[in-house]
Scaffold this motif. Structure first.
Motif, PDB file in Angstrom:
ATOM      1  N   HIS A  25      -3.493   2.802   4.020  1.00  0.00           N
ATOM      2  CA  HIS A  25      -3.891   1.449   3.384  1.00  0.00           C
ATOM      3  C   HIS A  25      -4.355   0.469   4.736  1.00  0.00           C
ATOM      4  O   HIS A  25      -5.223  -0.121   4.820  1.00  0.00           O
ATOM      5  CB  HIS A  25      -2.881   0.639   2.639  1.00  0.00           C
ATOM      6  CG  HIS A  25      -3.576  -0.346   1.873  1.00  0.00           C
ATOM      7  ND1 HIS A  25      -4.422  -0.292   0.818  1.00  0.00           N
ATOM      8  CD2 HIS A  25      -3.735  -1.651   2.144  1.00  0.00           C
ATOM      9  CE1 HIS A  25      -4.837  -1.477   0.414  1.00  0.00           C
ATOM     10  NE2 HIS A  25      -4.519  -2.413   1.111  1.00  0.00           N
ATOM     11  N   SER A  28      -7.462   1.733   6.633  1.00  0.00           N
ATOM     12  CA  SER A  28      -8.512   1.762   5.694  1.00  0.00           C
ATOM     13  C   SER A  28      -8.996   0.229   5.831  1.00  0.00           C
ATOM     14  O   SER A  28     -10.360   0.007   5.219  1.00  0.00           O
ATOM     15  CB  SER A  28      -8.309   2.088   4.379  1.00  0.00           C
ATOM     16  OG  SER A  28      -7.475   1.019   3.473  1.00  0.00           O
ATOM     17  N   GLY A  30      -8.119  -2.198   3.724  1.00  0.00           N
ATOM     18  CA  GLY A  30      -8.212  -2.481   2.188  1.00  0.00           C
ATOM     19  C   GLY A  30      -7.736  -3.773   2.068  1.00  0.00           C
ATOM     20  O   GLY A  30      -7.365  -4.685   2.676  1.00  0.00           O
ATOM     21  N   LEU A  31      -7.921  -4.220   0.875  1.00  0.00           N
ATOM     22  CA  LEU A  31      -7.563  -5.502   0.231  1.00  0.00           C
ATOM     23  C   LEU A  31      -5.872  -5.689   0.428  1.00  0.00           C
ATOM     24  O   LEU A  31      -5.313  -4.707   0.625  1.00  0.00           O
ATOM     25  CB  LEU A  31      -7.656  -5.615  -1.165  1.00  0.00           C
ATOM     26  CG  LEU A  31      -9.275  -5.820  -1.397  1.00  0.00           C
ATOM     27  CD1 LEU A  31      -9.199  -5.816  -3.112  1.00  0.00           C
ATOM     28  CD2 LEU A  31     -10.105  -6.884  -1.146  1.00  0.00           C
ATOM     29  N   GLU A  33      -2.236  -6.349   0.317  1.00  0.00           N
ATOM     30  CA  GLU A  33      -1.279  -5.818  -0.623  1.00  0.00           C
ATOM     31  C   GLU A  33       0.165  -6.180   0.018  1.00  0.00           C
ATOM     32  O   GLU A  33       0.232  -6.632   1.336  1.00  0.00           O
ATOM     33  CB  GLU A  33      -1.251  -4.511  -0.750  1.00  0.00           C
ATOM     34  CG  GLU A  33      -2.673  -3.917  -1.175  1.00  0.00           C
ATOM     35  CD  GLU A  33      -2.702  -4.123  -3.011  1.00  0.00           C
ATOM     36  OE1 GLU A  33      -1.747  -4.752  -3.388  1.00  0.00           O
ATOM     37  OE2 GLU A  33      -3.657  -3.842  -3.384  1.00  0.00           O
ATOM     38  N   PRO A 185      -3.764  -6.325   5.793  1.00  0.00           N
ATOM     39  CA  PRO A 185      -3.749  -5.226   4.692  1.00  0.00           C
ATOM     40  C   PRO A 185      -2.218  -4.984   4.139  1.00  0.00           C
ATOM     41  O   PRO A 185      -2.182  -4.854   2.836  1.00  0.00           O
ATOM     42  CB  PRO A 185      -4.049  -4.032   5.613  1.00  0.00           C
ATOM     43  CG  PRO A 185      -4.862  -4.913   6.644  1.00  0.00           C
ATOM     44  CD  PRO A 185      -4.365  -5.963   6.863  1.00  0.00           C
TER      45      PRO A 185
END
Length: 256
Positions: A25, A28, A30-31, A33, A185
């Protein structure tokens, strides 16, 4: 897949699988978290703290930090794959971050703990990119200027992984209130891990860790601070699990 212990949903991942998911994650982009690392005390806290429970329910990962959770899972006949200790997770992720070029930020701990942990990690992993450390002043959570300063430091450093060592539930409150605006992230609450890595707090011998006696070692080392948590908290946790097991047995009996 998740199991439920005392109302908390716990992920059934092994230690290596947790590391893999966090790293994937982070790479990547990503959003934002966050990851929580529940132990018996956390489970008791969320019995009466609905906000803490909400934070747990929305976590990217909820991983079993304490051995008592592994015992509880067996008693409830929903065994976990193993312990995901917060300090071990901090050290492994730091190692992998050095290998993968991930940037990390260390927030919290006692004065000097994050800096000392950073120094030790750099000695172990020369390629690690520790892009910042910061120890907030006591009572920072009620000071808007300090909160804004913390956020500005983290946003400017742009880490892939943010390690937060403020103690529970303060670290979870802070992460939940800020993780989206920070854009990091992965944020992970890791308690006293900076102090343990820095050698400011002694960690239990490995044999005690494996036998689930780390709590006893900490109680011996810091009795004034921790006696209530363990002497009162442990029996409460046992009773909570017993009630859950009894409720499951009754449900199974009725369905039969």
């Amino acid at each position: 897949m998740k199991i439920t212990i005392g109302g908390a949903k716990i992920d059934k991942y092994s230690f290596d699988e947790v590391v893999e998911r966090i790293v994937e994650h982070s790479l990547s982009g990503g959003l934002p978290e966050y990851v929580v690392t529940p132990n018996a005390q956390h489970i008791l806290t969320l019995q009466k703290d609905t906000y803490f429970r909400e934070i747990y329910d929305k976590a990217f990962l909820s991983v079993p930090d304490g051995v008592p959770l592994l015992w509880a899972a067996k008693i409830l006949k929903t065994p976990l794959k193993g312990r995901v200790n917060g300090t071990d997770l901090f050290e492994r992720l730091s190692c992998v971050a050095a290998e993968k070029g991930l940037r990390v930020f260390l927030l919290g701990g006692r004065p000097g703990a994050a800096d000392k942990a950073s120094e030790i990690l750099r000695a172990r992993h020369p390629n690690i990119k520790i892009v910042g450390t910061y120890c907030p002043a006591y009572g920072f959570e009620s000071k808007p200027t300090e909160l804004a300063l913390i956020n500005s430091k983290i946003q400017a450093a742009a880490p892939h992984i943010l390690f937060v060592g403020l103690g529970a539930p303060k670290q979870e409150y802070w992460i939940y209130n800020n993780y989206q605006k920070l854009g990091v992230p992965i944020s992970v609450g890791i308690g006293v891990s900076f102090e343990l890595v820095a050698g400011m707090v002694q960690r239990a011998p490995l044999w005690m860790q494996k036998r689930g006696l780390e709590w006893l070692f900490r109680l011996i080392v810091e009795p004034k601070r921790l006696w209530q948590r363990y002497v009162i908290g442990n029996p409460r946790f046992i009773w909570l699990i017993f009630r859950q097991r009894l409720a499951v047995s009754r449900l199974n009996w009725r369905s039969f």
